[in-house]
Design a protein around this motif. Sequence first.
Motif, PDB file in Angstrom:
ATOM      1  N   UNK A   1       0.803  -1.053  -0.406  1.00  0.00           N
ATOM      2  CA  UNK A   1       0.364   0.037   0.264  1.00  0.00           C
ATOM      3  C   UNK A   1       0.552   1.172  -0.339  1.00  0.00           C
ATOM      4  N   UNK A   2       2.047   0.880   1.046  1.00  0.00           N
ATOM      5  CA  UNK A   2       2.830   2.443   0.852  1.00  0.00           C
ATOM      6  C   UNK A   2       3.285   2.770  -0.501  1.00  0.00           C
ATOM      7  N   UNK A   3       4.294   2.111  -0.902  1.00  0.00           N
ATOM      8  CA  UNK A   3       4.636   1.559  -2.279  1.00  0.00           C
ATOM      9  C   UNK A   3       3.782   2.126  -3.334  1.00  0.00           C
ATOM     10  N   UNK A   4       1.908   1.329  -3.634  1.00  0.00           N
ATOM     11  CA  UNK A   4       0.840   2.110  -4.960  1.00  0.00           C
ATOM     12  C   UNK A   4       0.944   3.442  -4.375  1.00  0.00           C
ATOM     13  N   UNK A   5       0.806   4.155  -2.662  1.00  0.00           N
ATOM     14  CA  UNK A   5       0.202   5.345  -2.525  1.00  0.00           C
ATOM     15  C   UNK A   5       1.252   6.590  -3.292  1.00  0.00           C
ATOM     16  N   UNK A   6       2.971   5.536  -2.759  1.00  0.00           N
ATOM     17  CA  UNK A   6       4.196   6.673  -3.348  1.00  0.00           C
ATOM     18  C   UNK A   6       4.627   6.381  -4.734  1.00  0.00           C
ATOM     19  N   UNK A   7       3.675   5.450  -5.839  1.00  0.00           N
ATOM     20  CA  UNK A   7       3.687   5.548  -7.043  1.00  0.00           C
ATOM     21  C   UNK A   7       2.550   6.204  -7.546  1.00  0.00           C
ATOM     22  N   UNK A   8       1.550   6.302  -6.598  1.00  0.00           N
ATOM     23  CA  UNK A   8       0.652   6.715  -7.431  1.00  0.00           C
ATOM     24  C   UNK A   8       1.058   8.531  -7.063  1.00  0.00           C
ATOM     25  N   UNK A   9       1.227   9.433  -6.219  1.00  0.00           N
ATOM     26  CA  UNK A   9       1.548  10.486  -5.524  1.00  0.00           C
ATOM     27  C   UNK A   9       2.950  11.052  -6.886  1.00  0.00           C
ATOM     28  N   UNK A  10       4.335  10.198  -7.193  1.00  0.00           N
ATOM     29  CA  UNK A  10       4.440  10.566  -8.132  1.00  0.00           C
ATOM     30  C   UNK A  10       4.108  10.829  -9.277  1.00  0.00           C
ATOM     31  N   UNK A  11       3.002  10.032  -9.656  1.00  0.00           N
ATOM     32  CA  UNK A  11       2.946  10.274 -11.184  1.00  0.00           C
ATOM     33  C   UNK A  11       1.804  11.568 -11.208  1.00  0.00           C
ATOM     34  N   UNK A  12       1.138  11.619 -10.185  1.00  0.00           N
ATOM     35  CA  UNK A  12       0.171  13.161  -9.939  1.00  0.00           C
ATOM     36  C   UNK A  12       0.853  14.137  -9.905  1.00  0.00           C
ATOM     37  N   UNK A  13       2.283  14.368  -9.419  1.00  0.00           N
ATOM     38  CA  UNK A  13       3.159  15.403  -9.494  1.00  0.00           C
ATOM     39  C   UNK A  13       3.740  15.204 -10.700  1.00  0.00           C
ATOM     40  N   UNK A  14       3.951  14.730 -11.690  1.00  0.00           N
ATOM     41  CA  UNK A  14       4.501  14.798 -12.935  1.00  0.00           C
ATOM     42  C   UNK A  14       3.134  14.941 -13.836  1.00  0.00           C
ATOM     43  N   UNK A  15       1.794  14.462 -13.458  1.00  0.00           N
ATOM     44  CA  UNK A  15       1.039  14.747 -14.120  1.00  0.00           C
ATOM     45  C   UNK A  15       0.681  17.098 -14.449  1.00  0.00           C
ATOM     46  N   UNK A  16       1.746  16.959 -12.361  1.00  0.00           N
ATOM     47  CA  UNK A  16       1.280  18.819 -12.887  1.00  0.00           C
ATOM     48  C   UNK A  16       2.185  19.745 -13.361  1.00  0.00           C
ATOM     49  N   UNK A  17       3.478  18.559 -13.484  1.00  0.00           N
ATOM     50  CA  UNK A  17       4.652  19.503 -13.894  1.00  0.00           C
ATOM     51  C   UNK A  17       3.967  19.383 -15.742  1.00  0.00           C
TER      52      UNK A  17
END
Length: 222
Positions: free
Chosen positions: A44-60
């Motif tokens: 779950x922790x790794x999934x959350x980290x991956x989701x947040x990383x992808x979300x920040x890239x979308x913001x970029x």
Amino acid sequence: MDVKEAAERLPRWEARTEVPLFAASVLFLACYAVLVLAQRADALLRDVALALALATWVVFAADYAIRLVLSGQGLRFPRSHWLDTLVLVLPLLRPLRMVKVYSAVQQRRARPRLSLQARVMAYASLSAVLLGFAAALAVYSSERSAPDATIRTFGDSVWWAAATLSTVGYGDVAPVTGLGRLIAVGLMACGIALLGAVTGAFSSWVLDVFTRGDENGPPGSR
């Protein structure tokens, strides 16, 4: 949108978004660190980290698209803003945009709190630390399972990044994979540039101190 309007709107957008985007880049780096270092962590922790990383890239990506439109340059924008394009492709390089962050902060203040030399040293040093940490993570990820690798732990990778950024290059640990060596070349180039900025600013500060001392003269001379 005419050129004059674009020239006014783009700087305003960049001034408002650079600091939040820098915070997002720190979050991206933290998520990437979790994905690299927490291999045995809860899924779950790794999934959350991956989701947040992808979300920040979308913001970029969204910010890049908005600035492309506001610039009015069309397809010329990627060439005139090559660093922004590179950072979009490789988000781990976002620490190189510290100068842009400083410019955004300066527009919110009437006077800078630090001298020019101190600001250059501070921002170049912070860029070096963040970039070195990102490079250490990337190299550790590519090297830890490679045959005959000398970088087996994250500590080895941090030591290698510090030696490379400082241009010391002890050679006791070094990347052996193609990706690791490519990262090393980029870090060497950035290390030389950042080290040059810090040493140049420090030398300028020392010269300013001695110049002011000569202008004031020795005590009791006036």
